[in-house]
Design an enzyme around this catalytic site. Structure first.
Site, mmCIF file in Angstrom:
data_model
loop_
_atom_site.group_PDB
_atom_site.id
_atom_site.type_symbol
_atom_site.label_atom_id
_atom_site.label_comp_id
_atom_site.label_asym_id
_atom_site.label_seq_id
_atom_site.Cartn_x
_atom_site.Cartn_y
_atom_site.Cartn_z
ATOM 1 N N ALA A 50 -3.448 -10.374 2.436
ATOM 2 C CA ALA A 50 -3.142 -10.362 3.213
ATOM 3 C C ALA A 50 -3.076 -9.991 4.846
ATOM 4 O O ALA A 50 -3.089 -10.590 5.402
ATOM 5 C CB ALA A 50 -1.450 -10.069 2.534
ATOM 6 N N ASN A 51 -3.525 -8.883 4.496
ATOM 7 C CA ASN A 51 -4.904 -8.234 5.905
ATOM 8 C C ASN A 51 -5.426 -9.268 6.574
ATOM 9 O O ASN A 51 -4.880 -9.342 7.680
ATOM 10 C CB ASN A 51 -5.628 -6.789 4.968
ATOM 11 C CG ASN A 51 -5.008 -5.812 4.306
ATOM 12 O OD1 ASN A 51 -3.658 -5.874 4.652
ATOM 13 N ND2 ASN A 51 -4.872 -4.613 3.826
ATOM 14 N N ASP B 61 -11.122 -6.246 6.462
ATOM 15 C CA ASP B 61 -10.386 -7.347 6.415
ATOM 16 C C ASP B 61 -10.291 -7.546 7.497
ATOM 17 O O ASP B 61 -9.973 -8.818 8.120
ATOM 18 C CB ASP B 61 -8.934 -6.318 5.674
ATOM 19 C CG ASP B 61 -9.371 -6.615 4.553
ATOM 20 O OD1 ASP B 61 -9.914 -7.004 3.113
ATOM 21 O OD2 ASP B 61 -8.483 -5.452 3.602
ATOM 22 N N ASN C 119 -20.753 -5.706 1.582
ATOM 23 C CA ASN C 119 -21.197 -4.024 2.294
ATOM 24 C C ASN C 119 -22.748 -4.242 1.030
ATOM 25 O O ASN C 119 -22.751 -4.807 0.220
ATOM 26 C CB ASN C 119 -20.432 -2.718 2.051
ATOM 27 C CG ASN C 119 -19.624 -2.179 0.775
ATOM 28 O OD1 ASN C 119 -20.702 -2.685 0.226
ATOM 29 N ND2 ASN C 119 -18.431 -2.163 0.710
ATOM 30 N N GLY D 218 -20.714 -0.392 7.766
ATOM 31 C CA GLY D 218 -20.018 1.117 8.426
ATOM 32 C C GLY D 218 -19.759 1.096 10.301
ATOM 33 O O GLY D 218 -20.093 0.669 10.978
ATOM 34 N N ASP E 260 0.441 -0.852 0.149
ATOM 35 C CA ASP E 260 -0.519 -0.350 0.393
ATOM 36 C C ASP E 260 1.119 0.950 -0.324
ATOM 37 O O ASP E 260 1.637 1.374 0.679
ATOM 38 C CB ASP E 260 -0.714 0.207 1.074
ATOM 39 C CG ASP E 260 -2.128 -1.162 1.534
ATOM 40 O OD1 ASP E 260 -1.763 -1.564 0.113
ATOM 41 O OD2 ASP E 260 -2.683 -0.704 2.091
ATOM 42 N N GLY F 283 -3.530 3.215 8.374
ATOM 43 C CA GLY F 283 -2.640 1.672 7.866
ATOM 44 C C GLY F 283 -3.859 0.757 7.785
ATOM 45 O O GLY F 283 -4.765 -0.163 8.953
HETATM 46 O O1 RIB Z 1 -9.282 -3.767 1.558
HETATM 47 C C1 RIB Z 1 -7.728 -3.303 1.996
HETATM 48 C C2 RIB Z 1 -6.988 -2.982 1.065
HETATM 49 O O2 RIB Z 1 -7.234 -3.038 -0.594
HETATM 50 C C3 RIB Z 1 -5.746 -2.499 1.292
HETATM 51 O O3 RIB Z 1 -4.707 -2.718 1.668
HETATM 52 C C4 RIB Z 1 -5.323 -1.765 0.091
HETATM 53 O O4 RIB Z 1 -4.495 -2.930 -0.775
HETATM 54 C C5 RIB Z 1 -5.896 -3.246 -1.297
HETATM 55 O O5 RIB Z 1 -6.140 -4.423 -1.914
#
Ligand code: RIB
Length: 298
Positions: free
Chosen positions: A42-43, A246, A183, A215, A13, A279
């Protein structure tokens, strides 16, 4: 320990903090620039690991410097990267993100994420067989998503499909999903419905259980043929909503064994904590932080 497999994207990001969003053709001076590991897959992997799950990731990074950083970052978070492939001759996925007033705008370039293939998911079948839940999103090719749904169904493992970024999906795919986590806008898109349709009506139309995020309003959820139920949202000062969805998905998977009502409540709490920090992976809480938050936010 809950075992989770995440099949999905891995991005770097590129985050700019700005006083407001620039309009077309406009140049603005930003306040700060950061590179933060991200990508919906990854998140979700990192968020689940921080919440105490044993997590394996299936995905691709490029052969650039970001690829090494992203791979090492997952390892440092305790995520098993046996099925993360470094692809030669291509860069890693990136997301150019502007954060202004607690909101964000994101442009994703998939790059190596576009190389995640059905065969790579098939190679992780044994891992999926041993998992308590599989998490998958739509930032990788659809044949890899299809393979994930099919393999998880073959192996009797529940899949949480986070349909983001949203697109119309075949109905038979949805019938393989344990929970769809859109959503409102995403749910309308996935079902090919009018965007103005009431979200409770959309939830009733979905051919699978839905946990719908709203939200600040929290989440609505419907399992099987039940009527939709509501979990109110937790009020926090919003700093950056990137990755909050995420975090929600990861928490839902991690806490599902405690029952859907509990899992959705904890997922809303985890997402609220994430929104209050900067972040995507920067903001994800640990299990003890979620527990402490819920004690002070009954
Ligand atoms: O959901 C958030 C993510 O969406 C961010 O980290 C970005 O990389 C996008 O893939």
């Amino acid at each position: 320990m809950t075992r989770i497999v995440v099949v999905g994207s891995i991005n770097m990001d590129l985050v700019t903090l700005a006083p407001r969003f620039a309009g077309p053709g406009e140049t603005l001076t930003g306040d700060r620039f950061l590179t933060i590991p991200g990508g919906k897959g990854a998140n979700q992997a990192v968020a689940a690991a921080r919440l105490g799950a044993s997590v394996s990731m299936v995905g691709c990074v490029g052969d650039d410097a970001f690829g090494k950083q992203l791979y090492d970052g997952l390892v440092a978070e305790g995520v098993d990267v046996t099925h993360v492939t470094r692809v030669d001759g291509i860069g890693s996925g990136t997301a150019s993100i502007t954060v202004a007033g607690g909101e964000n705008s994101i442009v994703v370039v998939p790059a190596a994420n576009g190389r995640v293939a059905a065969a790579q998911v098939e190679a992780a079948r044994k891992l999926i067989r041993g998992a308590d839940a599989v998490l998958v999103q739509l930032e990788i090719p659809l044949d890899a998503v299809d393979a994930t749904l099919r393999i998880a169904q073959d192996e009797g493992v529940p899949v949480i499909l986070n349909p983001a970024p949203a697109q119309l999906l075949p109905v038979e795919w949805l019938s393989r999903v344990r929970f769809l986590t859109p959503n409102q806008h995403e749910l309308a898109t996935v079902l090919g419905a009018d965007g103005d349709t009431d979200f409770r009506e959309l939830m009733r139309r979905a051919p699978c259980p839905v946990v719908l995020t709203r939200g600040e309003d929290g989440a609505w959820f419907r399992d099987k043929d039940d009527e939709p139920k509501h979990q109110i949202g937790f009020k926090v000062d919003a700093v950056d909503s990137t990755g909050a969805g995420d975090t929600f998905n990861a928490a839902l998977a991690v806490y599902l064994a405690e029952g859907l009502d509990v899992a959705v409540r904890k997922a809303c709490a985890a997402a609220a904590i994430a929104v209050s920090r900067l972040g995507a992976q920067g903001g994800m809480p640990r299990a003890d932080e979620v527990a402490a938050f819920l004690e002070t936010h009954p």
